[in-house]
Scaffold this active site. Structure first.
Site, PDB file in Angstrom:
ATOM      1  N   LYS A 137     -26.131  14.169 -70.540  1.00 47.59           N
ATOM      2  CA  LYS A 137     -27.240  14.002 -71.477  1.00 47.59           C
ATOM      3  C   LYS A 137     -27.670  15.355 -71.997  1.00 47.59           C
ATOM      4  CE  LYS A 137     -30.281  15.834 -69.964  1.00 47.59           C
ATOM      5  NZ  LYS A 137     -30.453  17.311 -69.630  1.00 47.59           N
TER       6      LYS A 137
ATOM      7  N   TYR B 139     -35.839  12.607 -70.164  1.00 41.45           N
ATOM      8  CA  TYR B 139     -36.069  11.825 -68.935  1.00 41.45           C
ATOM      9  C   TYR B 139     -37.335  10.985 -69.069  1.00 41.45           C
ATOM     10  CZ  TYR B 139     -32.443  14.412 -66.446  1.00 41.45           C
ATOM     11  OH  TYR B 139     -31.240  14.934 -66.050  1.00 41.45           O
TER      12      TYR B 139
HETATM   13  P1  NAD Z   1     -24.404  25.833 -67.830  1.00 38.66           P
HETATM   14  O1  NAD Z   1     -24.739  26.839 -68.853  1.00 38.66           O
HETATM   15  O2  NAD Z   1     -24.662  26.160 -66.409  1.00 38.66           O
HETATM   16  O3  NAD Z   1     -22.871  25.400 -67.960  1.00 38.66           O
HETATM   17  C1  NAD Z   1     -22.266  25.138 -69.212  1.00 38.66           C
HETATM   18  C2  NAD Z   1     -20.784  25.355 -69.099  1.00 38.66           C
HETATM   19  O4  NAD Z   1     -20.200  25.166 -70.375  1.00 38.66           O
HETATM   20  C3  NAD Z   1     -20.423  26.773 -68.626  1.00 38.66           C
HETATM   21  O5  NAD Z   1     -19.425  26.723 -67.654  1.00 38.66           O
HETATM   22  C4  NAD Z   1     -19.894  27.428 -69.880  1.00 38.66           C
HETATM   23  O6  NAD Z   1     -18.915  28.419 -69.611  1.00 38.66           O
HETATM   24  C5  NAD Z   1     -19.270  26.232 -70.600  1.00 38.66           C
HETATM   25  N1  NAD Z   1     -19.086  26.460 -72.034  1.00 38.66           N
HETATM   26  C6  NAD Z   1     -17.992  26.060 -72.720  1.00 38.66           C
HETATM   27  N2  NAD Z   1     -18.078  26.468 -73.982  1.00 38.66           N
HETATM   28  C7  NAD Z   1     -19.237  27.134 -74.114  1.00 38.66           C
HETATM   29  C8  NAD Z   1     -19.885  27.799 -75.211  1.00 38.66           C
HETATM   30  N3  NAD Z   1     -19.329  27.844 -76.432  1.00 38.66           N
HETATM   31  N4  NAD Z   1     -21.091  28.346 -74.978  1.00 38.66           N
HETATM   32  C9  NAD Z   1     -21.696  28.292 -73.773  1.00 38.66           C
HETATM   33  N5  NAD Z   1     -21.113  27.679 -72.693  1.00 38.66           N
HETATM   34  C10 NAD Z   1     -19.899  27.122 -72.872  1.00 38.66           C
HETATM   35  O7  NAD Z   1     -25.173  24.484 -68.243  1.00 38.66           O
HETATM   36  P2  NAD Z   1     -25.448  23.228 -67.320  1.00 38.66           P
HETATM   37  O8  NAD Z   1     -26.817  23.330 -66.748  1.00 38.66           O
HETATM   38  O9  NAD Z   1     -24.316  23.010 -66.400  1.00 38.66           O
HETATM   39  O10 NAD Z   1     -25.526  22.065 -68.424  1.00 38.66           O
HETATM   40  C11 NAD Z   1     -24.358  21.497 -68.994  1.00 38.66           C
HETATM   41  C12 NAD Z   1     -24.684  20.104 -69.558  1.00 38.66           C
HETATM   42  O11 NAD Z   1     -25.174  19.285 -68.489  1.00 38.66           O
HETATM   43  C13 NAD Z   1     -25.766  20.080 -70.631  1.00 38.66           C
HETATM   44  O12 NAD Z   1     -25.484  19.084 -71.574  1.00 38.66           O
HETATM   45  C14 NAD Z   1     -27.031  19.703 -69.868  1.00 38.66           C
HETATM   46  O13 NAD Z   1     -27.993  19.037 -70.664  1.00 38.66           O
HETATM   47  C15 NAD Z   1     -26.469  18.785 -68.815  1.00 38.66           C
HETATM   48  N6  NAD Z   1     -27.281  18.773 -67.580  1.00 38.66           N
HETATM   49  C16 NAD Z   1     -27.590  17.578 -67.033  1.00 38.66           C
HETATM   50  C17 NAD Z   1     -28.329  17.525 -65.867  1.00 38.66           C
HETATM   51  C18 NAD Z   1     -28.635  16.203 -65.224  1.00 38.66           C
HETATM   52  O14 NAD Z   1     -29.476  16.176 -64.325  1.00 38.66           O
HETATM   53  N7  NAD Z   1     -27.975  15.131 -65.614  1.00 38.66           N
HETATM   54  C19 NAD Z   1     -28.777  18.717 -65.265  1.00 38.66           C
HETATM   55  C20 NAD Z   1     -28.412  19.922 -65.849  1.00 38.66           C
HETATM   56  C21 NAD Z   1     -27.659  19.945 -67.007  1.00 38.66           C
END
Ligand code: NAD
Length: 363
Positions: free
Chosen positions: A132, A217
């Site tokens: 999401k 949420y």
């Molecule tokens: P994060 O920044 O920790 O990880 C993102 C990943 O995407 C990294 O490994 C990064 O290298 C990669 N990536 C690939 N192409 C990229 C680019 N062009 N620019 C930046 N990063 C790039 O983020 P996260 O917290 O893991 O979030 C990722 C997704 O998960 C988002 O959509 C976020 O909304 C979702 N999320 C959901 C929950 C949940 O509880 N369901 C919690 C946190 C995050």
């Protein structure tokens, strides 16, 4: 929803082999029959929540990774024993089509990259679970739905709370009017955003601020507690640090009006700590959760003091097991792309409301 015949044959084969078909996440399949999940984007969520949760699932296994960082590929390979043939980068992801070990691609990249990755996964003939918010525009969501439909594959959105028995019990209390008709819902989720350089503060990658990230949420809770989609939204944003929050909102409140007459007042912020709850006001009492949206350790309460007996779970393990069950049994997911699209539509209307200063109709 049209599903690949292979999945039905797989389900039939399990039944013929005497393996009971899966029901509501309770069944377990043999290791070799578990569905293989490939994670796209090895950031914080994949590393700290999803991969550990995969190890706790009954019907899934970590079968592959997609990462742009060679050092991460090496570390994950060593930690999870992933073969080189199941490690991809963003340029080679299409060749996952030839990997029979991967059944599901789980997209965990920044919001504005979801469509890119989901559509590639669908074209590669894989079922897709997408984090999401689904995307940053309704057009991207529609393209994702169309790609999965064309491929005959399921598309689910990572709405983890819908797999948490305590949230489900609250939805039941509201919909079955256990404390009377629900009249008002108050829901809030936010946290102070740290690093000013993170993608969450860059609208080009996030699509917006706390609304897109965690306000969703509160929006989901309101829709699931009422069992309805809102007919209108009215929103306000505010910004006290225009440097840090130059491309996204800092704080937003939004009111949702539901067809049955319920109003939900929702708040989200990247500035204020302590926003993590929902409260349901019904004719004969109130109930809710606080904290409501953590990965674990949430607390539910009722004004009549009847205790909640729902067990703590790993929400991500439940979510992935449920999706695997849906695929194996040819059943639609409860969190389809269409629901993700609805929520993006509502969030876009909330931004429009804040911009133009009036209520936006959603019907
Ligand atoms: P994060 O920044 O920790 O990880 C993102 C990943 O995407 C990294 O490994 C990064 O290298 C990669 N990536 C690939 N192409 C990229 C680019 N062009 N620019 C930046 N990063 C790039 O983020 P996260 O917290 O893991 O979030 C990722 C997704 O998960 C988002 O959509 C976020 O909304 C979702 N999320 C959901 C929950 C949940 O509880 N369901 C919690 C946190 C995050």
């Amino acid at each position: 929803m049209s599903l690949d015949r292979r999945e039905f044959l797989r389900a039939s084969a399990l039944a013929v082999a005497g393996v009971p078909l899966l029901k509501s996440g309770l069944g377990t399949v043999p290791q070799e029959k578990k569905l293989g999940f490939a994670l796209v984007g090895l950031g914080s969520l994949s590393t700290n929540q999803i991969a550990p949760a995969l190890m706790k699932t009954k019907n899934c296994r970590l079968a592959g990774i997609v990462t742009g960082t060679p050092a991460k590929a090496a570390a994950w390979k060593a930690k999870y024993n992933i073969p080189d043939t199941s490690i991809y980068n963003y340029d080679t992801i299409e060749s996952i089509a030839r990997n029979a070990d991967v059944d599901v691609v789980y997209v965990v990249t920044p919001n504005a990259l979801h469509a890119r990755d989901v559509i590639k996964a669908a074209k590669a003939g894989k079922h897709v679970l997408c984090e999401k918010p689904m995307e940053v525009s309704t057009a991207q969501c529609e393209a994702m739905i169309a790609a999965c439909r064309k491929a005959g594959k399921q598309l689910a959105i990572g709405y983890r709370c819908q797999f948490d028995p305590t949230h489900l019990e609250c939805f039941r209390l509201a919909r079955e009017k256990v404390l009377g008709d629900v009249r008002l819902i108050d829901a809030a989720f936010g946290f102070p955003a740290g690093d000013p350089g993170q993608w969450r503060l860059n609208a080009a990658l996030s699509g917006g601020g706390p609304m897109m990230d965690v306000g969703i949420y509160a929006l989901q809770s309101a829709c699931l507690l009422t069992g309805e989609s809102p007919v209108s939204v009215s929103a306000t944003t505010t910004k006290t640090d225009p440097v840090k929050f130059r491309s996204v909102e800092e704080t937003m409140t939004f009111d949702l009006k539901f067809p049955g007459g319920v109003i939900a007042h929702c708040s989200t912020s990247y500035k204020v700590p302590g926003l993590n709850r929902f409260t349901v006001h019904a004719d004969r009492g109130t109930f809710g959760m606080e904290p409501a949206y953590n990965y674990g350790g949430n607390r539910a309460w009722r004004s009549d003091n009847v205790p909640f007996t729902t067990p703590p779970v790993d929400q991500f393990a439940m979510e992935m097991d449920d999706f695997a069950n849906c695929i194996i049994n040819g059943k639609p997911t409860r969190v389809p792309g269409e629901q993700g699209l609805r929520d993006v539509k509502i969030m876009m209307a909330a931004y429009e409301s804040a911009r133009v200063g009036r209520v936006i109709s959603l019907v």
